[in-house]
Design an enzyme around this catalytic site. Structure first.
Site, PDB file in Angstrom:
ATOM      1  N   GLY A 223      50.577  55.338  77.092  1.00  0.00           N
ATOM      2  CA  GLY A 223      50.396  54.817  75.739  1.00  0.00           C
ATOM      3  C   GLY A 223      51.403  53.742  75.386  1.00  0.00           C
TER       4      GLY A 223
ATOM      5  N   GLU B 129      46.522  58.259  78.503  1.00  0.00           N
ATOM      6  CA  GLU B 129      47.531  59.229  78.976  1.00  0.00           C
ATOM      7  C   GLU B 129      48.880  58.971  78.298  1.00  0.00           C
ATOM      8  OE1 GLU B 129      47.827  58.439  83.152  1.00  0.00           O
ATOM      9  OE2 GLU B 129      45.802  59.135  83.610  1.00  0.00           O
TER      10      GLU B 129
ATOM     11  N   GLY C 138      52.495  59.410  76.563  1.00  0.00           N
ATOM     12  CA  GLY C 138      53.599  60.368  76.624  1.00  0.00           C
ATOM     13  C   GLY C 138      54.623  60.037  75.553  1.00  0.00           C
ATOM     14  N   ARG C 139      55.376  58.959  75.807  1.00  0.00           N
ATOM     15  CA  ARG C 139      56.500  58.585  74.942  1.00  0.00           C
ATOM     16  C   ARG C 139      56.122  58.510  73.461  1.00  0.00           C
ATOM     17  NH1 ARG C 139      60.755  55.480  76.976  1.00  0.00           N
ATOM     18  NH2 ARG C 139      59.372  54.834  78.652  1.00  0.00           N
TER      19      ARG C 139
ATOM     20  N   CYS D  26      82.187  63.339  84.745  1.00  0.00           N
ATOM     21  CA  CYS D  26      83.159  62.484  85.440  1.00  0.00           C
ATOM     22  C   CYS D  26      82.494  61.279  86.096  1.00  0.00           C
ATOM     23  CB  CYS D  26      83.910  63.309  86.471  1.00  0.00           C
ATOM     24  SG  CYS D  26      84.707  64.700  85.695  1.00  0.00           S
TER      25      CYS D  26
HETATM   26  N1  LLP Z   1      50.427  58.223  83.058  1.00  0.00           N
HETATM   27  C1  LLP Z   1      51.095  57.964  84.200  1.00  0.00           C
HETATM   28  C2  LLP Z   1      50.376  57.974  85.479  1.00  0.00           C
HETATM   29  C3  LLP Z   1      52.472  57.715  84.152  1.00  0.00           C
HETATM   30  O1  LLP Z   1      53.135  57.454  85.278  1.00  0.00           O
HETATM   31  C4  LLP Z   1      53.157  57.742  82.906  1.00  0.00           C
HETATM   32  C5  LLP Z   1      54.602  57.492  82.826  1.00  0.00           C
HETATM   33  C6  LLP Z   1      52.406  58.015  81.738  1.00  0.00           C
HETATM   34  C7  LLP Z   1      51.038  58.235  81.863  1.00  0.00           C
HETATM   35  C8  LLP Z   1      53.022  58.074  80.367  1.00  0.00           C
HETATM   36  O2  LLP Z   1      53.441  56.813  79.950  1.00  0.00           O
HETATM   37  P1  LLP Z   1      54.042  56.616  78.456  1.00  0.00           P
HETATM   38  O3  LLP Z   1      52.935  56.786  77.460  1.00  0.00           O
HETATM   39  O4  LLP Z   1      55.108  57.621  78.265  1.00  0.00           O
HETATM   40  O5  LLP Z   1      54.551  55.217  78.455  1.00  0.00           O
HETATM   41  N2  LLP Z   1      61.593  57.988  82.445  1.00  0.00           N
HETATM   42  C9  LLP Z   1      61.226  56.693  81.912  1.00  0.00           C
HETATM   43  C10 LLP Z   1      59.727  56.547  81.734  1.00  0.00           C
HETATM   44  C11 LLP Z   1      58.935  56.733  83.004  1.00  0.00           C
HETATM   45  C12 LLP Z   1      57.449  56.654  82.785  1.00  0.00           C
HETATM   46  C13 LLP Z   1      56.701  57.020  84.002  1.00  0.00           C
HETATM   47  N3  LLP Z   1      55.279  57.134  83.850  1.00  0.00           N
HETATM   48  C14 LLP Z   1      61.969  56.482  80.599  1.00  0.00           C
HETATM   49  O6  LLP Z   1      62.752  57.357  80.213  1.00  0.00           O
HETATM   50  O7  LLP Z   1      61.817  55.444  79.966  1.00  0.00           O
END
Ligand code: LLP
Length: 420
Positions: free
Chosen positions: A241, A278, A280-281, A347
């Site tokens: 998203g 899909e 997430g954030r 550390c």
């Molecule tokens: N679908 C797939 C296949 C993904 O690889 C991801 C995130 C999402 C959906 C969700 O994407 P979003 O809506 O959250 O942008 N750890 C990193 C972010 C890594 C995202 C990896 N894939 C951070 O803290 O910024």
């Protein structure tokens, strides 16, 4: 969307109707605090824009996999996007359904494929020809047909941090665009695969719609070719998203984003296909904060430090991506502010949570690290043998512990020493 569920009442930060200071007293720090209403509101922003359309939201479990968080979404009717058998187990334990779950990821093992197939997931998002062969074998052994979508790499620039950009040729993800048609033909010829969709994921923390439109255009061009070759593509999965506001980013409205993409798919004459998202954030990021207590103030020659009890093991994003998270006092002080780096006790020089922040603080004060609901607790570790933080969910005036704070003895419970 900003952190509307977190606001000051008489100079004290509140999560919905509960004072953050009282949460820290009751549950200790470091403490992740989530707002049920913020989760619900963010989900509705996506789901309402899909209303009456052939579209479905799959919550990216990797962003926040706490059972209580997943359960809030499951109750709202969400589907899920998983990347491991572990995440599948969490979805099922939280009341989610396998038949609403898509399985992404570049390195699924045969055992994970079997588990997902037995559970009855809706689709495997496959990323390579070797993975197609592996899944076909697993399905054959199980006497089943595995539903498959190919993750195609559309080679568009998502204009985000290189570590979280995933749709470029140079990334490890997906099938190269130029090879996609031939790969679909191979998949179609495998006896235990049922090719049903196409997907992509171009990156994360994307704050513009245009990269998504570019990606969808490329996917739909491909769908037209693949169908001319005899395949039938029922759904188009556009991946993650929108990005969120951490500082001064101005992502588009979630509803506008969804409606624009759906309208675009329709305009291209593909309205009969189901569209999957899909996110997430944008569902969880601004629904959570990390509370931490100030241990020491340490003035230095070049820098002044606020040393807090949260660290890079609790929130890895600043150390990993130089990510910015707003840091605010839980109780506002009238005193003179100074400029500090906010750092943890680990550390490593990379153990910082915020740089050059203006704060009026004293030892013992509480700070809230904002926008910590996504990729926060899930990326935490036990580095320096630090127990992972507790997690709390606030629902109006009530707060519930949804993950106990780890205890040190749990951290080495599975270890043993040599007998001699
Ligand atoms: N679908 C797939 C296949 C993904 O690889 C991801 C995130 C999402 C959906 C969700 O994407 P979003 O809506 O959250 O942008 N750890 C990193 C972010 C890594 C995202 C990896 N894939 C951070 O803290 O910024």
């Amino acid at each position: 969307m900003t952190q509307s569920a977190f606001s000051y009442v008489d100079d004290v930060l509140h999560a919905e109707g509960v004072s953050a200071a009282s949460l820290a007293e009751q549950f200790g720090t470091p403490l992740y605090v989530y707002s049920r209403s913020a989760l619900t509101e963010a989900y509705h922003a996506y789901a309402d824009a899909c209303d009456g359309r052939r579209a479905k939201i799959h919550v990216a479990v990797k962003a926040n996999s706490n059972l209580a968080v997943l359960n809030v979404f499951a109750r709202l009717g969400a589907g899920f996007d998983i990347v491991s058998a572990g995440e599948l187990a969490r979805v099922l334990a939280a009341g989610g359904k396998a038949e609403n779950t898509v399985f992404s990821g570049v390195g699924k093992t045969a055992a994970e494929m079997r588990e997902a197939l037995d559970a009855g997931v809706k689709c495997f998002n496959v990323e390579s020809i070797p993975e197609l062969h592996a899944l076909n074998e697993v399905a054959k052994a199980a006497g089943k047909k595995a539903p498959v979508s190919l993750r195609v790499n559309p080679d568009v620039d998502a204009k985000t941090h290189p570590y979280i950009s995933t749709g470029l040729k140079s990334n490890k993800f997906g099938v190269a665009f130029a090879d996609a048609r031939a790969t679909y033909a191979q998949a179609g010829a495998m006896s235990n695969l049922d090719v049903i969709g196409i997907d992509c994921h171009i990156g994360s923390q994307i704050t513009e719609i245009s990269p998504y439109l570019d990606a969808v255009d490329k996917l739909l061009d491909l769908v037209e070719q693949i169908e001319a070759d005899g395949a039938q593509i029922r759904h188009v999965d556009v991946g993650g998203g929108l990005g969120i506001t951490y500082d001064d980013e101005t992502p588009p409205d979630i509803g506008d984003f969804v409606r624009t993409l759906l309208a675009h798919v329709e305009k291209r004459g593909h309205g009969q296909r189901e569209v999957y998202f899909e996110p997430g954030r944008s569902l969880v990021g601004n629904a959570g904060v990390l509370l931490t207590r100030v241990e020491y103030l340490k003035p230095g020659e070049e820098k002044n430090f606020v040393i807090v009890d949260a660290a890079m093991n609790d929130l890895a994003r600043p150390a990993m991506y130089e990510a910015f998270h707003r840091i605010v006092p839980v109780v506002k002080r009238a005193a003179q502010a100074h400029v500090y780096d906010v750092v943890g006790p680990v550390c490593e020089s990379g153990d910082w949570l915020g740089r050059d922040r203006e704060l009026a603080v004293e030892p013992g004060d509480l700070l809230a690290i904002c926008s910590a609901g996504a990729y926060g607790f899930v990326m935490s570790s036990n580095y320096n043998t630090r127990p992972r933080a507790a997690e709390v969910m606030v629902d109006h005036e009530r707060a519930r512990l949804v993950r106990e704070r780890e205890e040190v003895k749990q951290l080495f419970a599975g270890e043993s020493i040599l007998p001699e």
